[in-house]
Design a protein around this motif. Sequence first.
Motif, short mmCIF file in Angstrom:
data_model
loop_
_atom_site.label_atom_id
_atom_site.label_comp_id
_atom_site.label_asym_id
_atom_site.label_seq_id
_atom_site.Cartn_x
_atom_site.Cartn_y
_atom_site.Cartn_z
N UNK A 96 0.83 -1.21 0.00
CA UNK A 96 0.00 0.00 0.00
C UNK A 96 0.86 1.25 0.00
N UNK A 97 1.93 1.25 0.81
CA UNK A 97 2.81 2.41 0.87
C UNK A 97 3.49 2.66 -0.48
N UNK A 98 3.91 1.59 -1.15
CA UNK A 98 4.55 1.75 -2.46
C UNK A 98 3.55 2.27 -3.49
N UNK A 99 2.34 1.72 -3.49
CA UNK A 99 1.32 2.21 -4.43
C UNK A 99 0.97 3.67 -4.16
N UNK A 100 0.85 4.03 -2.88
CA UNK A 100 0.56 5.44 -2.54
C UNK A 100 1.70 6.35 -3.00
N UNK A 101 2.94 5.88 -2.88
CA UNK A 101 4.08 6.69 -3.32
C UNK A 101 4.07 6.86 -4.84
N UNK A 182 -5.52 5.84 2.25
CA UNK A 182 -4.30 6.40 2.80
C UNK A 182 -3.51 7.25 1.82
N UNK A 183 -4.00 7.42 0.60
CA UNK A 183 -3.29 8.24 -0.39
C UNK A 183 -3.06 9.68 0.08
N UNK A 184 -4.05 10.36 0.69
CA UNK A 184 -3.78 11.74 1.15
C UNK A 184 -2.65 11.83 2.16
N UNK A 185 -2.43 10.77 2.96
CA UNK A 185 -1.35 10.80 3.94
C UNK A 185 0.02 10.76 3.26
N UNK A 186 0.07 10.34 2.02
CA UNK A 186 1.32 10.38 1.25
C UNK A 186 1.45 11.69 0.51
N UNK A 187 0.36 12.20 -0.05
CA UNK A 187 0.43 13.41 -0.86
C UNK A 187 0.80 14.63 -0.02
N UNK A 188 0.20 14.78 1.15
CA UNK A 188 0.38 16.01 1.93
C UNK A 188 1.82 16.22 2.38
N UNK A 189 2.51 15.23 2.99
CA UNK A 189 3.91 15.48 3.35
C UNK A 189 4.82 15.66 2.14
N UNK A 190 4.52 14.96 1.03
CA UNK A 190 5.31 15.15 -0.18
C UNK A 190 5.14 16.57 -0.71
N UNK A 191 3.92 17.06 -0.71
CA UNK A 191 3.67 18.43 -1.18
C UNK A 191 4.39 19.44 -0.28
N UNK A 192 4.29 19.25 1.04
CA UNK A 192 4.95 20.17 1.97
C UNK A 192 6.45 20.22 1.74
N UNK A 193 7.03 19.13 1.28
CA UNK A 193 8.47 19.09 1.00
C UNK A 193 8.79 19.67 -0.38
N UNK A 194 8.00 19.31 -1.37
CA UNK A 194 8.28 19.76 -2.74
C UNK A 194 8.02 21.24 -2.95
N UNK A 195 7.05 21.79 -2.24
CA UNK A 195 6.70 23.19 -2.47
C UNK A 195 7.82 24.12 -1.99
N UNK A 196 8.67 23.62 -1.10
CA UNK A 196 9.80 24.43 -0.60
C UNK A 196 11.05 24.28 -1.45
N UNK A 197 11.01 23.41 -2.44
CA UNK A 197 12.19 23.15 -3.27
C UNK A 197 12.46 24.30 -4.21
N UNK A 198 13.72 24.61 -4.39
CA UNK A 198 14.12 25.66 -5.33
C UNK A 198 14.19 25.04 -6.73
N UNK A 199 13.21 25.35 -7.56
CA UNK A 199 13.14 24.72 -8.88
C UNK A 199 14.17 25.30 -9.85
N UNK A 200 14.91 26.31 -9.40
CA UNK A 200 16.01 26.79 -10.24
C UNK A 200 17.12 25.76 -10.33
N UNK A 201 17.16 24.83 -9.37
CA UNK A 201 18.15 23.75 -9.44
C UNK A 201 17.90 22.86 -10.64
N UNK A 202 16.62 22.66 -10.99
CA UNK A 202 16.30 21.88 -12.19
C UNK A 202 16.77 22.61 -13.44
N UNK A 203 16.59 23.92 -13.47
CA UNK A 203 17.05 24.70 -14.63
C UNK A 203 18.56 24.61 -14.77
N UNK A 204 19.26 24.62 -13.62
CA UNK A 204 20.72 24.49 -13.67
C UNK A 204 21.11 23.12 -14.19
#
Length: 306
Positions: A96-101, A182-204
Amino acid sequence: MLPKSLIPGRRFVIGVPYTWLILFFLLPFLILLYISFVDMRGSINPFKPIWDVETGTLILRYENYLSIFRTEEGAPLFRTIYVDAYLRSIWYALATAVLCLVIGYPFAYFIARSPASIRPALLLMVMLPFWTSFLLRVYAWKGLLSDNGVINRFMVFIGLTDAPIRMLYTDISMLVGMTYVYLPFMILPLYANLVKMDFRLLEAAYDLGATPLRAFWLVTVPLSKSGIIAGFMLVFIPCVGEFVIPSLLGGPGTTMIGRVVWDEMFTGNNWPRATALAVVMIGLIVVPLALYYHYTGERAEPKARK
């Protein structure tokens, strides 16, 4: 150094979560641990004293734990119904955890890359199922997955199958129901982490010649590792002891440890063995988790000093 006037306030702030953990985790766990050593033979009281006043000795019934792993003669080592239930629960929780991820990571990434003006609406859609009763959501899947359910009728209507496919009370229905819940329990912490990421690193990374897939694997995934671990734990831990979904969507071959504990306590009235099963399950979850955070904390401390 903080002024002395701020120290009582700091102690209060720190003391509130500690008090909560002591009252609602440590104290109930100690009660379970106590009952797991009680000898209920000839009694219906699971809170019998384990201290013999006359002899001044402890009367601890270790049989409640030994019976979990003791096999009958000729049976494979440690292959009891309880061990099978533990292994089955861990397997379903991992799956279940792998599918949610796999499903939740693209969702979280899409929300994090969306314009800031629509992110609240997208997050509201993720949390919307929480506004409906848990039981109603699981019962809804019974109507969808049954032989005469919506999914089977639709597949027969479009000619995909000639007869209904058995989906309910199988591994498929179990994983579908648990992943959905249990899918929302995976999405919310992932979003909280990804939204703080500096996407300029991808451009680099693109400027240095990396393909989008390589940049995602070498930049985005490592930076979101803490969100992946947090989401994985938030899904895996409650899935191990899940009771409602296996009872409603699982078949006779999908008995998990939560159902075994329920049967021992309320059907067999064997509270000591039921609590022993619960204590072992807590140990299987908490001990590896504590060891993981202990060693990762030790590795992070030297880096912080540098």
